[in-house]
Design a protein around this motif. Structure first.
Motif, mmCIF file in Angstrom:
data_model
loop_
_atom_site.group_PDB
_atom_site.id
_atom_site.type_symbol
_atom_site.label_atom_id
_atom_site.label_comp_id
_atom_site.label_asym_id
_atom_site.label_seq_id
_atom_site.Cartn_x
_atom_site.Cartn_y
_atom_site.Cartn_z
ATOM 1 N N TYR A 96 0.832 -1.205 0.000
ATOM 2 C CA TYR A 96 0.000 0.000 0.000
ATOM 3 C C TYR A 96 0.866 1.254 0.000
ATOM 4 N N PHE A 97 1.862 1.284 0.922
ATOM 5 C CA PHE A 97 2.694 2.473 1.013
ATOM 6 C C PHE A 97 3.590 2.629 -0.214
ATOM 7 N N CYS A 98 4.063 1.520 -0.792
ATOM 8 C CA CYS A 98 4.871 1.591 -2.020
ATOM 9 C C CYS A 98 4.053 2.148 -3.178
ATOM 10 N N CYS A 99 2.819 1.632 -3.327
ATOM 11 C CA CYS A 99 1.938 2.116 -4.401
ATOM 12 C C CYS A 99 1.631 3.589 -4.207
ATOM 13 N N THR A 100 1.391 4.005 -2.928
ATOM 14 C CA THR A 100 1.089 5.402 -2.660
ATOM 15 C C THR A 100 2.249 6.300 -3.068
ATOM 16 N N THR A 101 3.457 5.928 -2.663
ATOM 17 C CA THR A 101 4.630 6.726 -3.021
ATOM 18 C C THR A 101 4.835 6.772 -4.528
ATOM 19 N N LEU A 102 4.699 5.616 -5.200
ATOM 20 C CA LEU A 102 4.899 5.539 -6.637
ATOM 21 C C LEU A 102 3.887 6.386 -7.386
ATOM 22 N N ASN A 142 -10.453 12.732 -11.976
ATOM 23 C CA ASN A 142 -9.211 12.046 -11.608
ATOM 24 C C ASN A 142 -9.002 12.041 -10.098
ATOM 25 N N GLY A 143 -9.266 13.188 -9.469
ATOM 26 C CA GLY A 143 -9.119 13.248 -8.021
ATOM 27 C C GLY A 143 -10.058 12.305 -7.301
ATOM 28 N N LEU A 144 -11.276 12.166 -7.846
ATOM 29 C CA LEU A 144 -12.252 11.263 -7.244
ATOM 30 C C LEU A 144 -11.763 9.823 -7.283
ATOM 31 N N PHE A 145 -11.212 9.397 -8.409
ATOM 32 C CA PHE A 145 -10.766 8.017 -8.534
ATOM 33 C C PHE A 145 -9.524 7.752 -7.692
ATOM 34 N N PHE A 146 -8.622 8.722 -7.630
ATOM 35 C CA PHE A 146 -7.452 8.538 -6.773
ATOM 36 C C PHE A 146 -7.874 8.446 -5.303
ATOM 37 N N THR A 147 -8.789 9.317 -4.903
ATOM 38 C CA THR A 147 -9.275 9.274 -3.517
ATOM 39 C C THR A 147 -9.978 7.957 -3.224
ATOM 40 N N MET A 148 -10.787 7.493 -4.180
ATOM 41 C CA MET A 148 -11.493 6.227 -4.008
ATOM 42 C C MET A 148 -10.501 5.080 -3.841
ATOM 43 N N PHE A 149 -9.449 5.074 -4.661
ATOM 44 C CA PHE A 149 -8.482 3.982 -4.621
ATOM 45 C C PHE A 149 -7.818 3.896 -3.242
ATOM 46 N N PHE A 150 -7.295 5.025 -2.737
ATOM 47 C CA PHE A 150 -6.581 5.009 -1.466
ATOM 48 C C PHE A 150 -7.534 4.796 -0.284
ATOM 49 N N SER A 151 -8.753 5.380 -0.372
ATOM 50 C CA SER A 151 -9.703 5.210 0.723
ATOM 51 C C SER A 151 -10.152 3.767 0.846
ATOM 52 N N VAL A 152 -10.485 3.158 -0.282
ATOM 53 C CA VAL A 152 -10.928 1.769 -0.277
ATOM 54 C C VAL A 152 -9.799 0.857 0.173
ATOM 55 N N ALA A 176 -12.210 -1.098 -9.933
ATOM 56 C CA ALA A 176 -12.584 -0.058 -10.889
ATOM 57 C C ALA A 176 -11.600 1.103 -10.859
ATOM 58 N N SER A 177 -11.239 1.557 -9.656
ATOM 59 C CA SER A 177 -10.307 2.674 -9.566
ATOM 60 C C SER A 177 -8.915 2.288 -10.042
ATOM 61 N N PHE A 178 -8.512 1.010 -9.810
ATOM 62 C CA PHE A 178 -7.209 0.550 -10.278
ATOM 63 C C PHE A 178 -7.148 0.531 -11.813
#
Length: 615
Positions: free
Chosen positions: A22-28, A79-89, A123-125
């Motif tokens: 999770y943290f690696c994907c977030t940083t990347l 775009n912001g909605l999907f990024f937020t959805m990805f990290f929140s989920v 979906a967000s991925f």
């Protein structure tokens, strides 16, 4: 229980790996977002050429990302909605899995909220993958330094260079949707300035042999500059001047790997227009590229005679390109066995499936075999859509030859072409069986038109055709040459429309027939041409001048409504123009014993509009 600590250990291990992922994907992802925002927006796929001191250019790998086309408001919202959805989920699921680990609950038992979270995560991925592009993901796995070079927004769009053999495969082009009166124009390729000293150094290296002449395009990255350098080197090596051959004003990018290698300029051939040719109820203005004086004018006179007589009718008899490989066996018996195998009607469907898999337009029509001792010549015939189709049929033939190796492992393929095709050579097989488009075209010329426009009589034309085109050609042992000058018209149209001029050899096979009808008052004239080889896509048809001539005829590119119809119409135009040319030249010869001199005089009068008009 001993299994409970193991279960707890596995859950803790999974949670640790998931948290690190999770943290690696977030940083990347955040790092990539900043990189995407730094990159300039590209409206088209571009290729940047950056000059080095050695005269070479950098090759770059560019791909348009889905995010490049999005304006700023959409980027902020969607775009912001999907990024937020990805990290929140992702955070929600990690918390849920942590609770299950603490309570020793099986991870595969999920609630409705967790199912919804999983769907949102997938979906967000998928959206994030589309945002960055799949090539971006590949660049992370296998980074390339050229992938991160910032493009120059001022560079024009350029086409990728194809290898010579591959580029010759014909490719499908969309039909121009503009009006008939509108001619599509191409922007000239980008020009870059180079100092004379830099070019001088490269010219010296070419003259010395340290740089091969054929490698200039790939080394310099500029086709126009490569042609200029090659031209200068050629003049120094040979000591001869090329003054008079133009260099500027031509798109050398368009011929790279497709039409011509090692260019040093281009030849200017004037293009004249004959017509209108009234053919099958439609009018065509026929472009003819020629340096033979009065050829266009004479053909134009024949078009007029046909027009005022009600037009000509043309019918397509066959449509199929051929290729005939030659294979050899250890005995004539084995060669005969292969012949029986290939000509067996029950085997045709299987062979057709194997043949057709190389192209959606190339469809096998027939197979005909001929044996000479241990050698067998296999003549494949197939439809080729709007392409002339030589490369298309060759690929299908190779598929069949590979398939035959299973049952005939002792078969030795001597050549993909065994001259039984037969291409660019006069051959009886083309005259009898046909190759390409087989066409017959006819017209009835009224007596008044023969007298006033053609300046001769019906009886004179019929008699001259018998003793010249039929008897005279037979005395000469002609093969497909029972005509006055069909090759003149075929060559001129072929050059103007980007066809292969060498195929004029078999395409000019023609027999001209003339007969008096309606009690000898009117003239029935026809031309039968069994092997007209034309296409409206591939080869020289994609060049700007040749494409303009095809556009004038209304047959540019591939037909979307009926594949193959554009090339078939072009074949009928060729036959109709030959009919006009035959009619005019034969009339000139019949009108006076001076022959060509009279043809020239009549044609010049006709082109100036001074001939007698027929009401």
């Amino acid at each position: 229980m001993p299994t409970k600590p193991l279960l707890l250990l596995s859950h803790l291990t999974f949670f640790t790996i998931s948290t690190r992922t999770y943290f690696c994907c977030t940083t990347l992802l955040f790092t990539s977002i900043m990189d995407v925002r730094r990159r300039p927006v590209k409206r088209q796929h571009q290729r940047s050429l950056k000059q080095q001191d050695s005269g070479e250019f950098l090759n770059q790998h560019d791909q348009t990302k889905a995010s490049d086309a999005l304006p700023l408001p959409l980027y902020v919202t969607i775009n912001g909605l999907f990024f937020t959805m990805f990290f929140s989920v992702m955070y929600f699921l990690l918390q849920r899995w942590r609770e299950k680990i603490r309570t020793s609950t099986a991870l595969h038992v999920v609630t409705y909220s967790e199912m919804a979270a999983l769907v949102s995560l997938v979906a967000s991925f998928i959206y994030i993958l589309g945002f960055f592009g799949f090539d971006f993901v590949q660049s992370i796995l296998r980074p390339s330094p050229a992938s991160w070079i910032i493009e120059d927004d001022n560079m024009e769009e350029d086409k990728p260079v194809k290898p010579c053999g591959q580029a010759l495969v014909p490719h499908i082009l969309p039909t121009n949707s503009t009006s008939e009166m509108e001619v599509e124009t191409k922007k000239p390729p980008p020009t870059m300035e180079y100092n004379s000293q830099e070019n001088e150094e490269i010219v010296k290296q070419v003259v010395a042999g340290s740089i091969p002449s054929y490698a200039l395009e790939s080394k310099l990255g500029d086709c126009k500059r490569a042609a200029s350098v090659r031209r200068e080197a050629l003049e120094r090596i040979t000591g001869k001047s090329l003054t008079g051959m133009p260099l500027d004003g031509f798109d050398y990018e368009s011929i790279l790997g497709q039409c011509c290698e090692m260019p040093v300029g281009y030849i200017q051939i004037p293009v004249g227009i004959a017509g209108p040719l009234l053919l099958n109820g439609a009018e065509f203005s026929v472009p003819m590229a020629t340096t033979e004086g009065c050829l266009v004018a004479s053909t134009n006179r024949g078009c007029k005679a046909i027009y005022v007589s009600g037009g000509a009718t043309c019918m397509l008899l066959r449509d199929g390109m051929t290729r005939a490989p030659v294979v050899r066996f250890g005995s004539a018996k084995r060669a005969a066995e292969l012949k029986l195998f290939l000509e067996d009607p029950e085997k045709f469907d299987t062979l057709a499936v194997v043949f057709n898999k190389s192209s959606r337009f190339g469809k096998l029509q027939s197979i005909k075999c001929a044996i000479a001792g241990k050698n067998i010549y296999i003549r494949f015939c197939c439809s080729t859509g709007d392409a002339m189709g030589m490369n298309m049929v060759s690929k299908g033939v190779q598929n069949v030859l590979d398939y035959l190796q299973t049952d005939f492992s002792d078969m030795d393929v001597m050549g993909i072409s065994g001259n039984y095709c037969s291409d660019k050579k006069p051959a009886a097989v083309n005259w009898i069986e046909g190759r390409g488009k087989s066409v017959v075209c006819e017209a009835v010329i009224k007596e008044e038109v023969v007298r006033k426009v053609l300046k001769t009589s019906v009886a004179s034309l019929v008699e001259l055709n018998m003793v010249k085109n039929l008897t005279g050609s037979a005395m000469a042992g002609a093969l497909g040459g029972f005509n006055a000058h069909a090759s003149n018209i075929v060559s001129a149209i072929y050059i103007a429309t980007g066809q292969d001029p060498a195929q004029n050899v078999e395409s000019s096979h023609c027999i001209t027939m003339m007969e008096a009808i309606n009690d000898g008052k009117d003239l029935h004239v026809s031309v039968t041409m069994p092997s007209i080889e034309v296409g409206t896509v591939g080869g020289g048809t994609q060049l700007a001048s040749q494409a303009a001539c095809l556009n004038l005829l209304g047959v540019k590119g591939a037909s979307k409504e009926e594949p193959g119809s554009n090339s078939r119409v072009l074949a009928t135009i060729v036959a109709g123009s030959v009919l006009a040319g035959e009619l005019s030249l034969m009339s000139a010869i019949a009108a006076d014993t001076t022959g060509d001199s009279v043809d020239n005089v009549d044609a010049q009068v006709e082109i100036r509009g001074l001939a007698t008009e027929v009401a």
